[in-house]
Scaffold this motif. Structure first.
Motif, mmCIF file in Angstrom:
data_model
loop_
_atom_site.group_PDB
_atom_site.id
_atom_site.type_symbol
_atom_site.label_atom_id
_atom_site.label_comp_id
_atom_site.label_asym_id
_atom_site.label_seq_id
_atom_site.Cartn_x
_atom_site.Cartn_y
_atom_site.Cartn_z
ATOM 1 N N MET A 1 0.815 -1.196 0.000
ATOM 2 C CA MET A 1 0.000 0.000 0.000
ATOM 3 C C MET A 1 0.861 1.264 0.000
ATOM 4 S SD MET A 1 -3.186 -0.712 -0.036
ATOM 5 C CE MET A 1 -4.089 -2.207 -0.008
ATOM 6 N N GLU A 2 2.032 1.169 0.582
ATOM 7 C CA GLU A 2 2.910 2.327 0.670
ATOM 8 C C GLU A 2 3.207 2.902 -0.712
ATOM 9 O OE1 GLU A 2 4.247 4.699 3.506
ATOM 10 O OE2 GLU A 2 4.086 2.638 4.140
ATOM 11 N N SER A 3 3.470 2.050 -1.696
ATOM 12 C CA SER A 3 3.798 2.559 -3.019
ATOM 13 C C SER A 3 2.583 3.163 -3.715
ATOM 14 C CB SER A 3 4.382 1.434 -3.870
ATOM 15 O OG SER A 3 3.431 0.402 -4.030
ATOM 16 N N ILE A 4 1.401 2.704 -3.385
ATOM 17 C CA ILE A 4 0.182 3.250 -3.970
ATOM 18 C C ILE A 4 -0.140 4.611 -3.366
ATOM 19 C CG2 ILE A 4 -2.296 2.892 -4.239
ATOM 20 C CD1 ILE A 4 -1.694 -0.122 -4.204
ATOM 21 N N HIS A 5 0.119 4.764 -2.097
ATOM 22 C CA HIS A 5 -0.180 5.993 -1.372
ATOM 23 C C HIS A 5 1.086 6.507 -0.676
ATOM 24 C CE1 HIS A 5 -4.453 5.350 -1.971
ATOM 25 N NE2 HIS A 5 -4.306 4.130 -1.534
ATOM 26 N N PRO A 6 2.035 7.067 -1.412
ATOM 27 C CA PRO A 6 3.306 7.461 -0.800
ATOM 28 C C PRO A 6 3.193 8.632 0.183
ATOM 29 C CG PRO A 6 3.190 8.229 -3.052
ATOM 30 C CD PRO A 6 1.993 7.360 -2.831
ATOM 31 N N ASP A 7 2.091 9.376 0.153
ATOM 32 C CA ASP A 7 1.951 10.529 1.045
ATOM 33 C C ASP A 7 1.348 10.184 2.396
ATOM 34 O OD1 ASP A 7 2.997 12.146 -0.950
ATOM 35 O OD2 ASP A 7 1.030 12.586 -1.790
ATOM 36 N N LEU A 8 1.022 8.925 2.601
ATOM 37 C CA LEU A 8 0.429 8.538 3.880
ATOM 38 C C LEU A 8 1.482 8.590 4.975
ATOM 39 C CD1 LEU A 8 -1.789 5.485 2.903
ATOM 40 C CD2 LEU A 8 -2.423 7.894 3.047
ATOM 41 N N ILE A 9 1.091 9.120 6.107
ATOM 42 C CA ILE A 9 1.982 9.195 7.265
ATOM 43 C C ILE A 9 1.464 8.205 8.301
ATOM 44 C CG2 ILE A 9 2.900 10.673 9.080
ATOM 45 C CD1 ILE A 9 2.391 13.061 7.132
ATOM 46 N N TRP A 10 2.134 7.066 8.392
ATOM 47 C CA TRP A 10 1.727 6.008 9.317
ATOM 48 C C TRP A 10 2.338 6.266 10.687
ATOM 49 C CZ3 TRP A 10 -1.932 2.586 8.031
ATOM 50 C CH2 TRP A 10 -2.223 2.415 6.677
ATOM 51 N N ILE A 11 1.521 6.147 11.710
ATOM 52 C CA ILE A 11 1.945 6.360 13.097
ATOM 53 C C ILE A 11 1.708 5.066 13.864
ATOM 54 C CG2 ILE A 11 1.550 7.699 15.199
ATOM 55 C CD1 ILE A 11 0.377 9.898 13.301
ATOM 56 N N LYS A 12 2.748 4.580 14.529
ATOM 57 C CA LYS A 12 2.630 3.347 15.309
ATOM 58 C C LYS A 12 1.887 3.633 16.605
ATOM 59 C CE LYS A 12 5.872 0.511 14.905
ATOM 60 N NZ LYS A 12 7.083 -0.294 14.897
ATOM 61 N N SER A 13 0.996 2.748 16.972
ATOM 62 C CA SER A 13 0.222 2.887 18.193
ATOM 63 C C SER A 13 1.139 2.943 19.412
ATOM 64 C CB SER A 13 -0.740 1.705 18.342
ATOM 65 O OG SER A 13 -1.294 1.682 19.637
ATOM 66 N N SER A 14 0.795 3.774 20.363
ATOM 67 C CA SER A 14 1.565 3.851 21.605
ATOM 68 C C SER A 14 1.396 2.578 22.432
ATOM 69 C CB SER A 14 1.139 5.071 22.420
ATOM 70 O OG SER A 14 -0.239 4.978 22.758
ATOM 71 N N TYR A 15 0.411 1.749 22.104
ATOM 72 C CA TYR A 15 0.189 0.492 22.800
ATOM 73 C C TYR A 15 0.957 -0.665 22.171
ATOM 74 C CZ TYR A 15 -3.515 2.820 25.339
ATOM 75 O OH TYR A 15 -4.221 3.679 26.137
ATOM 76 N N SER A 16 1.660 -0.416 21.077
ATOM 77 C CA SER A 16 2.413 -1.470 20.406
ATOM 78 C C SER A 16 3.570 -1.916 21.281
ATOM 79 C CB SER A 16 2.949 -0.968 19.066
ATOM 80 O OG SER A 16 1.887 -0.698 18.190
ATOM 81 N N GLY A 17 3.912 -3.182 21.164
ATOM 82 C CA GLY A 17 4.987 -3.742 21.971
ATOM 83 C C GLY A 17 6.346 -3.165 21.606
ATOM 84 N N PRO A 18 7.283 -3.124 22.560
ATOM 85 C CA PRO A 18 8.612 -2.563 22.312
ATOM 86 C C PRO A 18 9.470 -3.401 21.364
ATOM 87 C CG PRO A 18 8.538 -3.559 24.480
ATOM 88 C CD PRO A 18 7.128 -3.617 23.921
ATOM 89 N N ASN A 19 9.116 -4.659 21.165
ATOM 90 C CA ASN A 19 9.898 -5.545 20.308
ATOM 91 C C ASN A 19 9.434 -5.530 18.850
ATOM 92 O OD1 ASN A 19 11.358 -6.336 22.560
ATOM 93 N ND2 ASN A 19 9.910 -7.960 23.041
ATOM 94 N N GLY A 20 8.471 -4.684 18.533
ATOM 95 C CA GLY A 20 7.992 -4.612 17.158
ATOM 96 C C GLY A 20 6.931 -5.641 16.817
ATOM 97 N N ASP A 21 6.504 -6.416 17.807
ATOM 98 C CA ASP A 21 5.448 -7.380 17.549
ATOM 99 C C ASP A 21 4.093 -6.782 17.943
ATOM 100 O OD1 ASP A 21 6.089 -7.307 20.217
ATOM 101 O OD2 ASP A 21 5.970 -9.448 20.543
ATOM 102 N N ASP A 22 3.051 -7.308 17.368
ATOM 103 C CA ASP A 22 1.692 -6.839 17.661
ATOM 104 C C ASP A 22 1.543 -5.335 17.479
ATOM 105 O OD1 ASP A 22 0.942 -9.440 18.356
ATOM 106 O OD2 ASP A 22 1.624 -9.173 20.392
ATOM 107 N N CYS A 23 2.120 -4.806 16.428
ATOM 108 C CA CYS A 23 2.072 -3.371 16.193
ATOM 109 C C CYS A 23 0.962 -2.999 15.224
ATOM 110 C CB CYS A 23 3.397 -2.859 15.630
ATOM 111 S SG CYS A 23 4.752 -3.048 16.791
ATOM 112 N N VAL A 24 0.250 -1.991 15.594
ATOM 113 C CA VAL A 24 -0.794 -1.436 14.743
ATOM 114 C C VAL A 24 -0.353 -0.038 14.359
ATOM 115 C CG1 VAL A 24 -3.188 -0.657 14.678
ATOM 116 C CG2 VAL A 24 -2.607 -2.782 15.839
#
Length: 66
Positions: A1-24
């Motif tokens: 999706m990133e290449s289709i919409h290059p202007d999107l600014i994705w923000i990782k949830s503050s509730y996401s785990g510190p190890n990069g797992d279960d990230c929204v």
């Protein structure tokens, strides 16, 4: 999706785990839409919500209904 919409600014949830797992990640710079994806699969599907539906979704999570 990133290449289709290059202007999107994705923000990782503050509730996401510190190890990069279960990230929204959420993008809120789409006019009239909120998009959500799994950060481990950035080219995969994303869910889109209207602002009202997004607020109702969050309220359901916070109340334990969802």
């Amino acid at each position: 999706m990133e290449s289709i919409h290059p202007d999107l600014i994705w923000i990782k949830s503050s509730y996401s785990g510190p190890n990069g797992d279960d990230c929204v990640e959420v993008v809120m710079n789409l006019p009239g839409l909120i998009a959500v994806r799994d950060s481990k699969d950035p080219a995969g599907p994303m869910l889109t919500f209207s602002p009202t539906a997004w607020n109702n979704f969050l309220a359901g999570i916070r109340s334990g209904e969802i």
